[in-house]
Structures are given as C-alpha cells and as structure tokens.
Design a protein around this motif. Structure first.
Motif, PDB file in Angstrom:
ATOM      1  N   SER A  34      39.171  36.585  44.833  1.00 23.69           N
ATOM      2  CA  SER A  34      39.248  38.039  44.899  1.00 23.69           C
ATOM      3  C   SER A  34      40.633  38.436  45.400  1.00 23.69           C
ATOM      4  O   SER A  34      41.345  37.632  45.994  1.00 23.69           O
ATOM      5  N   CYS A  35      40.991  39.683  45.136  1.00 26.87           N
ATOM      6  CA  CYS A  35      42.301  40.198  45.546  1.00 26.87           C
ATOM      7  C   CYS A  35      42.393  40.216  47.067  1.00 26.87           C
ATOM      8  O   CYS A  35      41.464  40.640  47.754  1.00 26.87           O
ATOM      9  N   TYR A  37      44.101  42.145  48.792  1.00 27.41           N
ATOM     10  CA  TYR A  37      44.254  43.498  49.315  1.00 27.41           C
ATOM     11  C   TYR A  37      43.009  44.355  49.097  1.00 27.41           C
ATOM     12  O   TYR A  37      42.484  44.924  50.026  1.00 27.41           O
ATOM     13  N   CYS A  38      42.517  44.414  47.848  1.00 25.19           N
ATOM     14  CA  CYS A  38      41.407  45.335  47.564  1.00 25.19           C
ATOM     15  C   CYS A  38      40.063  44.628  47.353  1.00 25.19           C
ATOM     16  O   CYS A  38      39.053  45.291  47.149  1.00 25.19           O
ATOM     17  N   GLU A  39      40.050  43.299  47.373  1.00 23.59           N
ATOM     18  CA  GLU A  39      38.839  42.488  47.218  1.00 23.59           C
ATOM     19  C   GLU A  39      38.213  42.549  45.826  1.00 23.59           C
ATOM     20  O   GLU A  39      37.065  42.158  45.644  1.00 23.59           O
ATOM     21  N   LYS A  40      38.967  43.011  44.817  1.00 23.09           N
ATOM     22  CA  LYS A  40      38.466  43.016  43.432  1.00 23.09           C
ATOM     23  C   LYS A  40      38.288  41.570  42.986  1.00 23.09           C
ATOM     24  O   LYS A  40      39.146  40.732  43.233  1.00 23.09           O
ATOM     25  N   PRO A  41      37.179  41.245  42.317  1.00 23.65           N
ATOM     26  CA  PRO A  41      36.959  39.864  41.860  1.00 23.65           C
ATOM     27  C   PRO A  41      38.062  39.399  40.900  1.00 23.65           C
ATOM     28  O   PRO A  41      38.488  40.134  40.016  1.00 23.65           O
ATOM     29  N   LEU A  42      38.518  38.169  41.101  1.00 25.98           N
ATOM     30  CA  LEU A  42      39.570  37.569  40.280  1.00 25.98           C
ATOM     31  C   LEU A  42      39.180  36.155  39.894  1.00 25.98           C
ATOM     32  O   LEU A  42      38.181  35.618  40.380  1.00 25.98           O
ATOM     33  N   CYS A  49      45.243  41.482  42.209  1.00 29.22           N
ATOM     34  CA  CYS A  49      44.841  42.001  40.899  1.00 29.22           C
ATOM     35  C   CYS A  49      46.001  42.660  40.171  1.00 29.22           C
ATOM     36  O   CYS A  49      45.934  42.839  38.966  1.00 29.22           O
ATOM     37  N   CYS A  53      48.745  46.216  44.438  1.00 29.22           N
ATOM     38  CA  CYS A  53      48.062  45.564  45.566  1.00 29.22           C
ATOM     39  C   CYS A  53      48.980  44.561  46.256  1.00 29.22           C
ATOM     40  O   CYS A  53      48.976  44.451  47.482  1.00 29.22           O
TER      41      CYS A  53
END
Length: 65
Positions: A34-35, A37-42, A49, A53
């Motif tokens: 995950s990112c 900074y923003c915790e978006k799944p990667l 991401c 970020c």
C-alpha cells in the motif's frame, strides 16, 4: 540601477541552499502493498501510488527530522 552585494553571487549558490535529495529515504522504505502516504492498495513493488503522494511524504519527512 540595482546593485548586488559583492560577496554573494547567484553562481556560488550562497543565495539559496540546495535541498538534499529525498530519494534515498524513499528507496529505503520496503514495499508493503500500500502507499506509504495515503494507504491506497498497491502491488508488491511500488511504495507510492503517484508523484503527489511521494512529494507529500517527502515534505512531511523533512519536517519530522
């Protein structure tokens, strides 16, 4: 006519210090899925991401040092 101080020129870099590159700090972070900074799944390779970020992470880490 405008005059510049004789002891400071734009060429010697004394007017503005160059910031240290934050890339080594980012490269030291392990990919966590995950990112950072923003915790978006990667995927399991990327750390951020996108550039916004990564830049925000760099800015925050500069203030926390």
């Amino acid at each position: 006519m405008e005059t510049k101080p004789e002891n400071i020129s734009a060429e010697d870099g004394a007017a503005a210090p160059s910031p240290s590159p934050p890339a080594p700090l980012r490269q030291a972070l392990p990919a966590k899925g995950s990112c950072w900074y923003c915790e978006k799944p990667l995927d399991s390779v990327r750390r951020f991401c996108g550039k916004p970020c990564a830049a925000a992470f760099d800015e925050e880490s500069a203030y926390s040092r």
